[in-house]
Design an enzyme around this catalytic site. Structure first.
Site, PDB file in Angstrom:
ATOM      1  N   GLU A   1       0.823  -1.213   0.000  1.00  0.00           N
ATOM      2  CA  GLU A   1       0.000   0.000   0.000  1.00  0.00           C
ATOM      3  C   GLU A   1       0.859   1.266   0.000  1.00  0.00           C
ATOM      4  O   GLU A   1       0.513   2.277   0.599  1.00  0.00           O
ATOM      5  CB  GLU A   1      -1.021  -0.025   1.155  1.00  0.00           C
ATOM      6  CG  GLU A   1      -2.006  -1.177   0.992  1.00  0.00           C
ATOM      7  CD  GLU A   1      -3.318  -1.018   1.744  1.00  0.00           C
ATOM      8  OE1 GLU A   1      -3.318  -0.352   2.788  1.00  0.00           O
ATOM      9  OE2 GLU A   1      -4.338  -1.553   1.268  1.00  0.00           O
TER      10      GLU A   1
ATOM     11  N   GLU B   1      -5.268  -9.525  -0.145  1.00  0.00           N
ATOM     12  CA  GLU B   1      -6.027  -9.635   1.103  1.00  0.00           C
ATOM     13  C   GLU B   1      -7.495  -9.607   0.764  1.00  0.00           C
ATOM     14  O   GLU B   1      -7.949  -8.709   0.044  1.00  0.00           O
ATOM     15  CB  GLU B   1      -5.829  -8.409   2.014  1.00  0.00           C
ATOM     16  CG  GLU B   1      -4.510  -8.221   2.628  1.00  0.00           C
ATOM     17  CD  GLU B   1      -4.499  -7.018   3.601  1.00  0.00           C
ATOM     18  OE1 GLU B   1      -5.442  -6.212   3.627  1.00  0.00           O
ATOM     19  OE2 GLU B   1      -3.506  -6.910   4.337  1.00  0.00           O
TER      20      GLU B   1
END
Ligand SMILES: *[C@@H]1O[C@H](CO)[C@@H](O)[C@H](O)[C@H]1NC(C)=O
Ligand SMILES: *[C@@H]1O[C@H](CO)[C@@H](O)[C@H](O)[C@H]1NC(C)=O
Ligand SMILES: *[C@@H]1O[C@H](CO)[C@@H](O)[C@H](O)[C@H]1NC(C)=O
Ligand SMILES: *[C@@H]1O[C@H](CO)[C@@H](O)[C@H](O)[C@H]1NC(C)=O
Ligand SMILES: *[C@@H]1O[C@H](CO)[C@@H](O)[C@H](O)[C@H]1NC(C)=O
Ligand SMILES: *[C@@H]1O[C@H](CO)[C@@H](O)[C@H](O)[C@H]1NC(C)=O
Ligand SMILES: *[C@@H]1O[C@H](CO)[C@@H](O)[C@H](O)[C@H]1NC(C)=O
Length: 397
Positions: A200, A311
């Site tokens: 991220e 995820e």
């Protein structure tokens, strides 16, 4: 580019018709509240998504270690002194493509992880999957996982991770690169699926610099910083004379194309919970979001990187009442079960490459962030399967 995708509108991602969870919320919630309030909520959703990422692996100062469960006697197996001789739990099925994993006690400065704990974890996870992914390399976690695979002799591939930050002059990146390098020198590459550089990173870079478009000027600037790390990892690997895929992980609608064009694979976080999607719609939503935002994006790039869901999952509780639900569904074991029942076997059939988020509850995250952050595990922090969870049975061959 988004033919057939009717449920959500696009807001500001016209370059690639990226659709963000925040956009989804905006579309659904557009009739409520003032613009300003809306942005506050959107900001906090972005914040929560970011917290998941930050929470996983970054070297965050922690006052308490979470490895106190090392003496737990409740683990499946590990009673024998030979780690490869462990009893199997009939409740566990090798149905997952992959599982997201951070060994307990892998945050600087305290660390506190242990080989015994990681061996227990690998013994359990080997009954659920043949693949795990790590987020970072601090506290020697790459070597610990590879040593545990070696000692347990299980069929496991690990995607190693390097979790750089943009503001430290590459200190975190360099430190983790050297740990990864040393682990590869010790263990070779037989059980390594790839090295993921960045978690991220673009989402965090945009947030830190007040921007939202991953392919705008600010996104490209962050992308160039990350590409330097990616290139350096390739140099490190070729210096060792090994060949491994190098990838990147980011939020599912925050990939910078310049970055994706430099990697062999991309891993996308796709979270129905943070997108305010009801649990009943979550499996289909996750598939569609990933297809439209990530798979199709990658197919349009000259290097066509392989795409994974980095995820996806569902929280089972919240430490405070306010965060118990995010839109239409609550955090609960029953809802995690619904998501498992509707996503896992169907995603296997569809050929989706996903890492379920996550192996066990992370106490340090709950202490640091509260809310649902620490409660995404299939297992409790003490490595017992959560009460009420039935692992889907569709063993991958
Ligand atoms: C493990 O943790 C769960 C959740 O906190 C708890 O209910 C259970 O009693 C614990 N089991 C053992 C054996 O410690
Ligand atoms: C495996 O461990 C069990 C329990 O400790 C023991 O009884 C058995 O002999 C071991 N088997 C082998 C092949 O070492
Ligand atoms: C190990 O797992 C891989 C999938 O990750 C599978 O292709 C392979 O057949 C497995 N090997 C054995 C010996 O079971
Ligand atoms: C890292 O872990 C491996 C495997 O347990 C061990 O051999 C090595 O000594 C560890 N290195 C450090 C610096 O702790
Ligand atoms: C990274 O490597 C690519 C391919 O070798 C090269 O084109 C690019 O200039 C490099 N970028 C940076 C920032 O090092
Ligand atoms: C599997 O693919 C179908 C479309 O072929 C889609 O409708 C469904 O939602 C997908 N399921 C999952 C769990 O990805
Ligand atoms: C989530 O969506 C539902 C409608 O599906 C709406 O009632 C609710 O206000 C939304 N909540 C948030 C926090 O956006």
């Amino acid at each position: 580019m988004t033919t057939g995708y009717r449920d959500y509108d696009h807001h500001g991602y016209s370059d690639h018709d990226h659709i963000t969870p925040n956009d989804a919320w905006m579309e659904k919630g557009a009739s409520t509240g003032s613009g300003k309030k809306k942005w506050v909520v959107i900001g906090s959703i972005i914040g929560l998504v970011a917290l998941i990422a930050i929470g996983v692996a970054l070297g965050v100062t922690l006052s308490k270690k979470s490895s106190s469960s090392s003496s737990s006697s409740s683990k499946s197996g590990s009673s024998s002194s030979d780690p490869s001789n462990f009893s199997k739990d009939a409740n566990l099925k090798q149905s997952f493509y992959g599982i997201a994993y951070t060994p307990a006690g892998s945050q600087l400065p305290d660390c506190g992880n242990s080989l015994d704990d990681v061996i227990s974890d690998i013994q359990i996870m080997s009954q659920l999957t043949t693949r795990v992914r790590l987020y970072g390399a601090d506290c020697n976690q790459s070597a610990l996982v590879l040593e545990a695979i070696k000692q347990t002799k299980v069929n496991m591939t690990v995607f190693l991770g390097n979790y750089p930050v943009s503001t430290d002059d590459d200190a975190a990146y360099d430190r983790q690169r050297d740990l990864i390098k040393s682990a590869i020198q010790t263990y070779g590459t037989d059980h390594i699926g790839g090295v993921t550089v960045g978690n991220e990173y673009i989402l965090n870079y945009l947030n830190a610099n007040g921007a939202t478009d991953p392919n705008g000027a600010v996104g490209n600037q962050g992308g160039e910083l990350l590409i330097a790390n990616i290139n350096d990892t390739r140099s490190m690997l070729s210096g060792l004379g090994v060949s491994l895929p190098v990838g990147n992980a980011d939020a599912g609608s925050y990939f910078n194309d310049l970055v994706l064009e430099q990697v062999d694979y991309g891993m996308a976080n796709v979270h129905p919970w943070f997108a305010n999607v009801s649990v009943d719609q979550s499996a289909g939503w996750t598939w569609e979001f990933f297809e439209v935002n990530d798979v199709q994006l990658a197919q349009g790039l000259s290097n066509t990187p392989e795409m994974y869901v980095a995820e996806t999952g569902w929280p089972t509780k919240s430490s405070d009442v306010a965060d118990e639900s995010n839109g239409p569904s609550t955090a609960s074991v029953a809802n995690l079960q619904t998501f498992l029942d509707t996503y896992i076997c169907q995603a296997n059939t569809n050929g989706t490459k996903y890492f379920f988020f996550e192996f066990f509850d992370e106490e340090w995250k709950d202490k640091q962030y509260g809310g649902v952050e620490g409660w995404w595990g299939l297992f409790n922090a003490n490595r017992t399967l959560k009460d009420g969870i039935t692992i889907p049975d569709c063993v991958l061959s």
